[in-house]
Design a protein around this motif. Structure first.
Motif, PDB file in Angstrom:
ATOM      1  N   ALA A   1      15.737  -7.009   7.243  1.00 33.29           N
ATOM      2  CA  ALA A   1      16.046  -5.811   8.036  1.00 33.29           C
ATOM      3  C   ALA A   1      16.320  -4.602   7.139  1.00 33.29           C
ATOM      4  CB  ALA A   1      17.231  -6.079   8.945  1.00 33.29           C
ATOM      5  N   ASP A   2      16.865  -4.836   5.950  1.00 33.18           N
ATOM      6  CA  ASP A   2      17.179  -3.722   5.042  1.00 33.18           C
ATOM      7  C   ASP A   2      15.934  -3.031   4.498  1.00 33.18           C
ATOM      8  OD1 ASP A   2      19.992  -3.912   5.189  1.00 33.18           O
ATOM      9  OD2 ASP A   2      19.972  -5.576   3.768  1.00 33.18           O
TER      10      ASP A   2
ATOM     11  N   ARG B   1      28.874  -3.085   6.106  1.00 25.73           N
ATOM     12  CA  ARG B   1      28.597  -3.127   7.539  1.00 25.73           C
ATOM     13  C   ARG B   1      29.335  -4.267   8.247  1.00 25.73           C
ATOM     14  NH1 ARG B   1      23.563  -4.798   7.148  1.00 25.73           N
ATOM     15  NH2 ARG B   1      23.608  -4.718   4.919  1.00 25.73           N
TER      16      ARG B   1
ATOM     17  N   SER C   1      12.887  -3.171   6.203  1.00 25.91           N
ATOM     18  CA  SER C   1      11.910  -3.004   7.282  1.00 25.91           C
ATOM     19  C   SER C   1      11.609  -1.526   7.492  1.00 25.91           C
ATOM     20  CB  SER C   1      12.440  -3.618   8.584  1.00 25.91           C
ATOM     21  OG  SER C   1      13.437  -2.793   9.139  1.00 25.91           O
TER      22      SER C   1
ATOM     23  N   GLU D   1      11.946   0.046  10.076  1.00 27.56           N
ATOM     24  CA  GLU D   1      12.897   0.616  11.038  1.00 27.56           C
ATOM     25  C   GLU D   1      14.032   1.363  10.346  1.00 27.56           C
ATOM     26  OE1 GLU D   1      14.173  -2.565  13.538  1.00 27.56           O
ATOM     27  OE2 GLU D   1      12.146  -3.069  14.142  1.00 27.56           O
ATOM     28  N   LYS D   2      14.225   1.133   9.059  1.00 29.14           N
ATOM     29  CA  LYS D   2      15.282   1.805   8.304  1.00 29.14           C
ATOM     30  C   LYS D   2      14.646   2.670   7.221  1.00 29.14           C
ATOM     31  CE  LYS D   2      18.906  -1.561   9.036  1.00 29.14           C
ATOM     32  NZ  LYS D   2      19.995  -2.281   8.422  1.00 29.14           N
ATOM     33  N   PRO D   3      15.331   3.722   6.820  1.00 29.90           N
ATOM     34  CA  PRO D   3      14.745   4.624   5.814  1.00 29.90           C
ATOM     35  C   PRO D   3      14.655   4.009   4.424  1.00 29.90           C
ATOM     36  CG  PRO D   3      16.999   5.276   6.311  1.00 29.90           C
ATOM     37  CD  PRO D   3      16.628   4.177   7.283  1.00 29.90           C
ATOM     38  N   PHE D   4      15.339   2.877   4.192  1.00 29.32           N
ATOM     39  CA  PHE D   4      15.362   2.293   2.846  1.00 29.32           C
ATOM     40  C   PHE D   4      14.005   1.779   2.386  1.00 29.32           C
ATOM     41  CE2 PHE D   4      19.630   1.158   4.692  1.00 29.32           C
ATOM     42  CZ  PHE D   4      20.282   2.242   4.142  1.00 29.32           C
ATOM     43  N   HIS D   5      13.122   1.442   3.314  1.00 30.01           N
ATOM     44  CA  HIS D   5      11.834   0.863   2.918  1.00 30.01           C
ATOM     45  C   HIS D   5      10.999   1.828   2.077  1.00 30.01           C
ATOM     46  CE1 HIS D   5      10.165   3.184   6.280  1.00 30.01           C
ATOM     47  NE2 HIS D   5       8.988   3.001   5.728  1.00 30.01           N
TER      48      HIS D   5
END
Length: 96
Positions: A51-52, A14, A54, A56-60
């Motif tokens: 953030a990775d 990124r 959280s 808010e992202k599908p990774f959680h």
């Protein structure tokens, strides 16, 4: 050709590359044309941040990401930052 390789390189994390070194390894100039080799050395930490993982992202939702985050950050597991290094060469040529 050079531009696309640089863009590919920067997209790996990124556009959060830690360090980049670009060296002209060889260069030949003759009668209005040139060819050579560019050598790239790219370093990054490739770590996860809050953030990775959280919501808010599908990774959680992926256990692997939560475990990876914990292993990287939990001091009792011997947290130790790491650096990943990638090296590659690309040929260049053109006319002027």
């Amino acid at each position: 050709m050079i531009k696309s390789n640089v863009i590919l390189c920067l997209k790996i994390d990124r556009v959060l590359i830690y360090a980049v070194s670009i060296t002209i390894s060889s260069l030949t100039i003759n009668n209005g044309s040139f060819d050579g080799v560019l050598s790239f050395k790219v370093q990054d930490h490739f770590g996860l941040d809050k953030a990775d993982v959280s919501t808010e992202k599908p990774f959680h939702t992926l256990a692997f990401f939560r475990e990876w985050f914990l292993l990287q950050r939990y001091e009792k597991f011997g947290f130790k930052p790491f650096i990943t290094e990638m090296n590659f060469d690309t040929d260049i040529k053109g006319v002027y």
